[in-house]
Scaffold this motif. Structure first.
Motif, mmCIF file in Angstrom:
data_model
loop_
_atom_site.group_PDB
_atom_site.id
_atom_site.type_symbol
_atom_site.label_atom_id
_atom_site.label_comp_id
_atom_site.label_asym_id
_atom_site.label_seq_id
_atom_site.Cartn_x
_atom_site.Cartn_y
_atom_site.Cartn_z
ATOM 1 N N GLY A 127 0.916 -1.050 -0.025
ATOM 2 C CA GLY A 127 0.013 0.104 -0.066
ATOM 3 C C GLY A 127 0.883 1.241 -0.183
ATOM 4 N N ASP A 128 1.805 1.130 0.832
ATOM 5 C CA ASP A 128 2.828 2.440 0.744
ATOM 6 C C ASP A 128 3.641 2.635 -0.481
ATOM 7 N N LEU A 129 3.743 1.542 -1.198
ATOM 8 C CA LEU A 129 4.283 1.687 -2.613
ATOM 9 C C LEU A 129 3.579 2.219 -3.413
ATOM 10 N N GLN A 130 2.252 1.737 -3.409
ATOM 11 C CA GLN A 130 1.207 2.117 -4.287
ATOM 12 C C GLN A 130 1.106 3.746 -4.250
ATOM 13 N N ASN A 131 1.114 4.182 -2.826
ATOM 14 C CA ASN A 131 1.095 5.562 -2.593
ATOM 15 C C ASN A 131 2.073 6.374 -3.191
ATOM 16 N N SER A 168 -9.366 -0.150 -9.469
ATOM 17 C CA SER A 168 -8.936 -0.690 -8.399
ATOM 18 C C SER A 168 -9.874 -1.614 -7.823
ATOM 19 N N ASP A 169 -9.358 -2.532 -7.136
ATOM 20 C CA ASP A 169 -10.114 -3.572 -6.603
ATOM 21 C C ASP A 169 -9.785 -4.170 -5.393
ATOM 22 N N GLU A 170 -10.633 -4.084 -4.487
ATOM 23 C CA GLU A 170 -10.376 -4.194 -2.796
ATOM 24 C C GLU A 170 -10.333 -5.776 -2.806
ATOM 25 N N LYS A 171 -10.523 -6.651 -3.613
ATOM 26 C CA LYS A 171 -10.570 -8.088 -3.711
ATOM 27 C C LYS A 171 -9.083 -8.549 -4.050
ATOM 28 N N GLU A 180 -3.952 -3.523 -8.602
ATOM 29 C CA GLU A 180 -3.533 -4.479 -7.673
ATOM 30 C C GLU A 180 -2.895 -5.442 -8.616
ATOM 31 N N GLY A 181 -3.521 -6.046 -9.682
ATOM 32 C CA GLY A 181 -3.059 -7.108 -10.647
ATOM 33 C C GLY A 181 -1.770 -6.458 -11.284
ATOM 34 N N SER A 185 2.019 -8.400 -10.728
ATOM 35 C CA SER A 185 2.599 -8.834 -11.955
ATOM 36 C C SER A 185 4.052 -8.331 -11.872
ATOM 37 N N ILE A 186 4.310 -7.088 -11.434
ATOM 38 C CA ILE A 186 5.637 -6.622 -11.280
ATOM 39 C C ILE A 186 6.404 -7.106 -10.448
ATOM 40 N N LEU A 187 5.773 -7.389 -9.097
ATOM 41 C CA LEU A 187 6.520 -7.719 -7.986
ATOM 42 C C LEU A 187 6.699 -9.465 -8.243
ATOM 43 N N HIS A 188 5.747 -9.957 -8.819
ATOM 44 C CA HIS A 188 6.108 -11.600 -9.237
ATOM 45 C C HIS A 188 7.212 -11.697 -9.854
#
Length: 240
Positions: A127-131, A168-171, A180-181, A185-188
């Motif tokens: 979440g901090d990275l996204q912000n 955005s998707d809270e799930k 989120e997806g 994909s980047i982190l994976h």
């Protein structure tokens, strides 16, 4: 200069091992590691083979790495391959640049390019990275005109448009059409390359020793790093 046949064979074994595994650790292949570190002729031949393959070999922290050249699409990834791997279908260049920007922000969150080790933190939450990505895109688009963005090589406006077009998707949907997806994909991908550990249940991102070594000894060209910091406003934020 003529080399003994055993020296040539040893260097070929080491280079083939690097082609297969991309790195050579002492605990995994002690004889090969010792030959590379202790025998100058072996090291010279391995580096020569790497050079012929548009790559180079570096030893960091006791680990020997094979590093592809920037344009090496055989050992590395082409732009098209990375688009397919990391971006949504029918991705444009701004989607591709956004991927690079997210990775750059991630690196800036962990490293400052100063001191004996450039690493400044142990982890960051997703979440901090996204912000941080959202804030830096917004700040960059507000700070620079589109002409200035073209000059400094950071298309903030186009990347912000690409990022905001993702829903955005809270799930925590993993489709690349969601923020989120897209981030997953980047982190994976980075995790598959052995550069980060992503602890999904805690949404926590940690860097690996491999990435720490690269940043300290290979990737962090001081002039380039300071240029990126200036463009992203990192230096000014530290002074506030």
């Amino acid at each position: 200069m003529a080399y003994q046949i055993e020296i040539i064979k040893q260097s070929q074994k080491i280079f083939y091992y690097l082609l297969e595994h991309h790195e050579l650790r002492e605990e995994k292949a002690p004889e090969l590691h010792k030959a590379y570190i202790e025998q100058d002729e072996v090291q010279t031949l391995v580096k020569s083979q790497a050079d012929a393959a548009d790559s180079h070999v570096e030893a960091y922290g006791g680990v020997i790495y094979l590093i592809p050249g920037q344009e090496n699409n055989f050992l590395g990834y082409s732009k098209g391959q990375l688009k397919k791997e990391l971006c949504r279908s029918n991705a444009t260049d701004k989607d591709y640049y956004l991927v690079q920007f997210v990775i750059l922000v991630l690196l800036l969150e962990f490293y400052d390019g100063q001191g004996s080790s450039s690493k400044t933190r142990d982890f960051i939450l997703l979440g901090d990275l996204q912000n941080s990505v959202t804030d830096k895109l917004k700040e960059g688009a507000a700070r620079y005109s589109e002409d200035e963005q073209a000059q400094n090589g950071m298309a903030f406006t186009a990347m912000r448009e690409a990022y905001e077009s993702l829903r955005s998707d809270e799930k925590r949907n993993r489709q690349k059409t969601t923020k989120e997806g897209f981030m997953f994909s980047i982190l994976h991908f980075l995790q598959e390359q052995g550069l980060i550990d992503y602890i999904e249940q805690d949404e926590m991102i940690k860097t690996t020793r491999k990435l720490d070594h690269f940043m300290d000894w290979n990737l962090l060209n001081k002039n380039n790093f300071e240029r990126v910091q200036r463009i992203l406003g990192a230096e000014e934020n530290e002074q506030d």
